[in-house]
Design a protein around this motif. Structure first.
Motif, PDB file in Angstrom:
ATOM      1  N   UNK A  27     -14.224  -2.083  -9.636  1.00  0.00           N
ATOM      2  CA  UNK A  27     -14.604  -3.402  -9.148  1.00  0.00           C
ATOM      3  C   UNK A  27     -13.556  -3.931  -8.171  1.00  0.00           C
ATOM      4  N   UNK A  28     -13.981  -4.666  -7.132  1.00  0.00           N
ATOM      5  CA  UNK A  28     -13.017  -5.240  -6.192  1.00  0.00           C
ATOM      6  C   UNK A  28     -11.994  -6.138  -6.883  1.00  0.00           C
ATOM      7  N   UNK A  29     -12.435  -6.866  -7.918  1.00  0.00           N
ATOM      8  CA  UNK A  29     -11.516  -7.768  -8.625  1.00  0.00           C
ATOM      9  C   UNK A  29     -10.401  -6.999  -9.317  1.00  0.00           C
ATOM     10  N   UNK A  30     -10.719  -5.818  -9.878  1.00  0.00           N
ATOM     11  CA  UNK A  30      -9.705  -5.007 -10.543  1.00  0.00           C
ATOM     12  C   UNK A  30      -8.722  -4.436  -9.518  1.00  0.00           C
ATOM     13  N   UNK A  31      -9.246  -4.010  -8.389  1.00  0.00           N
ATOM     14  CA  UNK A  31      -8.380  -3.499  -7.317  1.00  0.00           C
ATOM     15  C   UNK A  31      -7.457  -4.601  -6.827  1.00  0.00           C
ATOM     16  N   UNK A  32      -8.024  -5.795  -6.619  1.00  0.00           N
ATOM     17  CA  UNK A  32      -7.230  -6.937  -6.162  1.00  0.00           C
ATOM     18  C   UNK A  32      -6.156  -7.303  -7.181  1.00  0.00           C
ATOM     19  N   UNK A  33      -6.520  -7.332  -8.452  1.00  0.00           N
ATOM     20  CA  UNK A  33      -5.569  -7.698  -9.505  1.00  0.00           C
ATOM     21  C   UNK A  33      -4.395  -6.728  -9.557  1.00  0.00           C
ATOM     22  N   UNK A  34      -4.679  -5.445  -9.423  1.00  0.00           N
ATOM     23  CA  UNK A  34      -3.607  -4.458  -9.412  1.00  0.00           C
ATOM     24  C   UNK A  34      -2.727  -4.617  -8.185  1.00  0.00           C
ATOM     25  N   UNK A  35      -3.334  -4.882  -7.069  1.00  0.00           N
ATOM     26  CA  UNK A  35      -2.536  -5.085  -5.847  1.00  0.00           C
ATOM     27  C   UNK A  35      -1.598  -6.272  -6.012  1.00  0.00           C
ATOM     28  N   UNK A  36      -2.095  -7.377  -6.571  1.00  0.00           N
ATOM     29  CA  UNK A  36      -1.264  -8.562  -6.765  1.00  0.00           C
ATOM     30  C   UNK A  36      -0.132  -8.295  -7.752  1.00  0.00           C
ATOM     31  N   UNK A  37      -0.490  -7.727  -8.918  1.00  0.00           N
ATOM     32  CA  UNK A  37       0.505  -7.550  -9.979  1.00  0.00           C
ATOM     33  C   UNK A  37       1.599  -6.572  -9.588  1.00  0.00           C
ATOM     34  N   UNK A  38       1.227  -5.403  -9.078  1.00  0.00           N
ATOM     35  CA  UNK A  38       2.243  -4.407  -8.753  1.00  0.00           C
ATOM     36  C   UNK A  38       3.055  -4.815  -7.525  1.00  0.00           C
ATOM     37  N   UNK A  39       2.445  -5.568  -6.623  1.00  0.00           N
ATOM     38  CA  UNK A  39       3.225  -6.115  -5.508  1.00  0.00           C
ATOM     39  C   UNK A  39       4.273  -7.094  -6.027  1.00  0.00           C
ATOM     40  N   UNK A  40       3.873  -7.925  -7.007  1.00  0.00           N
ATOM     41  CA  UNK A  40       4.806  -8.880  -7.607  1.00  0.00           C
ATOM     42  C   UNK A  40       5.962  -8.154  -8.285  1.00  0.00           C
ATOM     43  N   UNK A  41       5.661  -7.063  -8.986  1.00  0.00           N
ATOM     44  CA  UNK A  41       6.708  -6.281  -9.647  1.00  0.00           C
ATOM     45  C   UNK A  41       7.700  -5.736  -8.625  1.00  0.00           C
ATOM     46  N   UNK A  42       7.184  -5.193  -7.530  1.00  0.00           N
ATOM     47  CA  UNK A  42       8.054  -4.662  -6.473  1.00  0.00           C
ATOM     48  C   UNK A  42       8.950  -5.766  -5.910  1.00  0.00           C
ATOM     49  N   UNK A  43       8.360  -6.928  -5.659  1.00  0.00           N
ATOM     50  CA  UNK A  43       9.114  -8.039  -5.086  1.00  0.00           C
ATOM     51  C   UNK A  43      10.174  -8.560  -6.051  1.00  0.00           C
ATOM     52  N   UNK A  44       9.848  -8.590  -7.332  1.00  0.00           N
ATOM     53  CA  UNK A  44      10.818  -9.042  -8.334  1.00  0.00           C
ATOM     54  C   UNK A  44      11.995  -8.066  -8.408  1.00  0.00           C
ATOM     55  N   UNK A 201      -2.074   1.427  -8.422  1.00  0.00           N
ATOM     56  CA  UNK A 201      -0.688   1.013  -8.193  1.00  0.00           C
ATOM     57  C   UNK A 201      -0.285   1.237  -6.742  1.00  0.00           C
ATOM     58  N   UNK A 202      -0.831   2.280  -6.139  1.00  0.00           N
ATOM     59  CA  UNK A 202      -0.514   2.577  -4.741  1.00  0.00           C
ATOM     60  C   UNK A 202      -1.030   1.539  -3.771  1.00  0.00           C
ATOM     61  N   UNK A 203      -1.995   0.720  -4.220  1.00  0.00           N
ATOM     62  CA  UNK A 203      -2.525  -0.323  -3.338  1.00  0.00           C
ATOM     63  C   UNK A 203      -1.488  -1.401  -3.049  1.00  0.00           C
ATOM     64  N   UNK A 204      -0.482  -1.528  -3.919  1.00  0.00           N
ATOM     65  CA  UNK A 204       0.534  -2.571  -3.744  1.00  0.00           C
ATOM     66  C   UNK A 204       1.377  -2.366  -2.490  1.00  0.00           C
ATOM     67  N   UNK A 205       2.100  -1.250  -2.364  1.00  0.00           N
ATOM     68  CA  UNK A 205       2.886  -1.065  -1.137  1.00  0.00           C
ATOM     69  C   UNK A 205       2.019  -0.944   0.108  1.00  0.00           C
TER      70      UNK A 205
END
Length: 283
Positions: A27-44, A201-205
């Motif tokens: 689902x697009x929402x699941x892809x979006x959620x992973x992009x947001x969360x793992x991007x946040x982890x990288x930034x933190x 997870x790869x969607x984040x970077x």
């Protein structure tokens, strides 16, 4: 250099459909959620290693509130983009990002007092005419395209108002939404394989890098020039849709794209003339 960063960001986004086209079962929402969360982890993690990247003096209620609004707009645009990509509707995304510069042009003129000459006015009229032609020929509004384009143009305009440095803006745009993204991941991730997780997870970077590049570019690049750089992305999308994924193109899309390309030519000629004039003045 700032212009190059902006161009590079749109080149990366232009090729992103190749990656997300493989995630059609999610689902697009699941892809979006992973992009947001793992991007946040990288930034933190980056913040923990380099805390000086975040200027605490800039962490005002106003700036964080603007980052919150920018995050919503970015996520809405990205959700529509992912949906178009995984449902074999890259043409809708292409049309969306051909239309987006019109909104950016207008916002630069209306809210930031950027100059809008006669060629730009003609280009704006042609863009409106392109949408009208689409509606007339296809008997429907390009709802998905308009939703993607308007939200992304608004995102760019909001970022122009923020007084954050590059890292600060991107940092807050993501960590604010990380808890909600994590909740969605935990409640909608049953049955995912290791490969699925790795791809998500790869969607984040993949998304974070062009956002950082665009954020750097916006610092010193007028919105009028950003609006022209944006044409790189939909041109890549169009090429992928036609030559790689062989998507059908409706009469409305064909007509709209032709008019839009004419509009781009009008705007580009004006920019080149202006640059030449300025160079002559300096000499």
């Amino acid at each position: 250099m700032y212009t190059f960063f902006g161009a590079l960001a749109f080149m990366i986004w232009g090729l992103v459909p190749i990656y997300f086209h493989q995630l059609g079962e999610m689902s697009p929402a699941l892809i979006l959620s992973n992009r947001i969360f793992w991007s946040a982890i990288i930034l933190i993690v980056v913040f923990c290693l380099k805390p000086n990247l975040l200027d605490k003096a800039q962490c005002s209620v106003r700036n964080i509130s603007l980052a919150f609004v920018a995050g919503i707009l970015m996520n809405l645009s990205w959700l529509g983009f992912v949906y178009a990509t995984i449902t074999n509707n890259i043409m809708a995304a292409s049309l969306a990002f051909y239309i987006t510069p019109v909104f950016v042009f207008f916002m630069g003129f209306a809210f930031f007092k950027e100059t809008l000459g006669s060629p730009q006015k003609i280009a704006l009229f042609l863009m409106v005419f392109a949408i009208i032609s689409y509606v007339y020929l296809d008997k429907q509004l390009p709802v998905l395209s308009l939703a993607i384009s308007l939200s992304f143009a608004s995102y760019i305009a909001i970022k122009k108002l923020m007084k954050f440095n590059t890292f600060g803006a991107v940092f807050f745009e993501h960590i604010i939404f990380a808890p909600l993204a994590l909740w969605y991941i935990l409640t909608h991730s049953e049955g995912l394989s290791v490969i699925n997780w790795a791809t998500l997870m790869g969607s984040a970077p993949l998304q974070l890098i062009p956002i950082l590049l665009l954020s750097i570019s916006i610092l010193k690049t007028p919105l009028s020039k950003i609006s022209l750089l944006q044409y790189i992305e939909p041109t890549f999308h169009l090429a992928l849709a036609v030559w790689i994924y062989h998507e059908p193109i409706s009469n409305g899309q064909k007509c709209a794209l032709i008019i839009v390309i004419i509009s781009i030519m009008v705007s580009s000629i004006k920019i080149r003339k202006t640059d030449n004039h300025n160079l002559a003045s300096k000499n």
